[in-house]
Design a protein around this motif. Structure first.
Motif, mmCIF file in Angstrom:
data_model
loop_
_atom_site.group_PDB
_atom_site.id
_atom_site.type_symbol
_atom_site.label_atom_id
_atom_site.label_comp_id
_atom_site.label_asym_id
_atom_site.label_seq_id
_atom_site.Cartn_x
_atom_site.Cartn_y
_atom_site.Cartn_z
ATOM 1 N N LEU A 35 -6.872 -21.550 -28.826
ATOM 2 C CA LEU A 35 -7.056 -22.541 -27.771
ATOM 3 C C LEU A 35 -6.980 -21.840 -26.426
ATOM 4 C CD1 LEU A 35 -7.320 -25.525 -26.945
ATOM 5 C CD2 LEU A 35 -4.834 -25.633 -26.967
ATOM 6 N N VAL A 36 -8.077 -21.883 -25.689
ATOM 7 C CA VAL A 36 -8.119 -21.284 -24.363
ATOM 8 C C VAL A 36 -8.018 -22.428 -23.360
ATOM 9 C CG1 VAL A 36 -9.375 -19.768 -22.787
ATOM 10 C CG2 VAL A 36 -9.625 -19.481 -25.273
ATOM 11 N N LEU A 37 -6.872 -22.536 -22.718
ATOM 12 C CA LEU A 37 -6.638 -23.591 -21.735
ATOM 13 C C LEU A 37 -7.121 -23.073 -20.382
ATOM 14 C CD1 LEU A 37 -5.583 -26.448 -21.519
ATOM 15 C CD2 LEU A 37 -3.291 -25.525 -21.210
ATOM 16 N N ASN A 38 -8.254 -23.653 -19.919
ATOM 17 C CA ASN A 38 -8.969 -23.160 -18.742
ATOM 18 C C ASN A 38 -8.729 -24.008 -17.509
ATOM 19 O OD1 ASN A 38 -10.485 -21.048 -20.021
ATOM 20 N ND2 ASN A 38 -11.728 -22.622 -20.972
ATOM 21 N N GLY A 39 -8.768 -23.355 -16.377
ATOM 22 C CA GLY A 39 -8.773 -24.027 -15.089
ATOM 23 C C GLY A 39 -9.511 -23.153 -14.089
ATOM 24 N N LYS A 40 -10.420 -23.734 -13.375
ATOM 25 C CA LYS A 40 -11.148 -22.982 -12.347
ATOM 26 C C LYS A 40 -10.363 -23.010 -11.037
ATOM 27 C CE LYS A 40 -15.759 -23.681 -14.128
ATOM 28 N NZ LYS A 40 -17.152 -23.964 -13.792
ATOM 29 N N GLU A 41 -10.502 -21.960 -10.266
ATOM 30 C CA GLU A 41 -9.829 -21.880 -8.968
ATOM 31 C C GLU A 41 -10.162 -23.079 -8.082
ATOM 32 O OE1 GLU A 41 -7.571 -19.900 -7.711
ATOM 33 O OE2 GLU A 41 -7.465 -18.518 -9.371
ATOM 34 N N ASN A 42 -11.390 -23.557 -8.143
ATOM 35 C CA ASN A 42 -11.817 -24.643 -7.268
ATOM 36 C C ASN A 42 -11.738 -26.023 -7.925
ATOM 37 O OD1 ASN A 42 -13.933 -24.196 -9.045
ATOM 38 N ND2 ASN A 42 -15.535 -24.519 -7.518
ATOM 39 N N ALA A 43 -11.031 -26.131 -9.037
ATOM 40 C CA ALA A 43 -10.894 -27.426 -9.714
ATOM 41 C C ALA A 43 -10.024 -28.379 -8.896
ATOM 42 C CB ALA A 43 -10.287 -27.237 -11.100
ATOM 43 N N ARG A 44 -10.250 -29.672 -9.112
ATOM 44 C CA ARG A 44 -9.441 -30.686 -8.435
ATOM 45 C C ARG A 44 -7.985 -30.560 -8.882
ATOM 46 N NH1 ARG A 44 -13.312 -33.473 -11.095
ATOM 47 N NH2 ARG A 44 -11.745 -34.704 -12.168
ATOM 48 N N PRO A 45 -7.029 -30.933 -8.026
ATOM 49 C CA PRO A 45 -5.603 -30.827 -8.367
ATOM 50 C C PRO A 45 -5.248 -31.571 -9.654
ATOM 51 C CG PRO A 45 -5.828 -31.250 -6.027
ATOM 52 C CD PRO A 45 -7.211 -31.363 -6.627
#
Length: 97
Positions: A35-45
């Motif tokens: 499971l790769v839990l991803n978040g982009k730098e510019n994602a909403r809070p």
């Protein structure tokens, strides 16, 4: 070691992911979920907050931190290798993922 591998990239999935993992765990197979839990730098809070909720749910199960960005989790009959790409400093760039 495992007979089957399932890979799920996930972001902002705290409502649906637990059901998916529970369903996978129901199958009595020698399997691992990566499971790769991803978040982009510019994602909403709220994306980062939701990812943190997912992370907390996952590590509420028996687990071992095996590296600074990796956990091995035991969920019922399923092994889960969790990769952290959601924490600050580990997030994906705006055009990645």
């Amino acid at each position: 070691m495992w007979d089957r591998v399932v890979i799920i990239p996930a972001a902002y999935e705290s409502e649906l992911l637990p059901g998916c993992i529970e369903s996978l765990a129901q199958h009595n197979q020698n399997a691992i979920l990566i499971l790769v839990l991803n978040g982009k730098e510019n994602a909403r809070p709220e994306v980062h907050k939701d990812n943190r909720t997912t992370f907390q749910w996952l590590v509420s199960n028996p687990h071992q931190k095996i590296a600074s960005d990796r956990w091995m989790i035991r969920f019922q009959n399923l092994d889960i290798l969790l990769l952290d790409r959601f924490s600050e400093g580990r997030r994906l760039g705006a055009k990645q993922g």
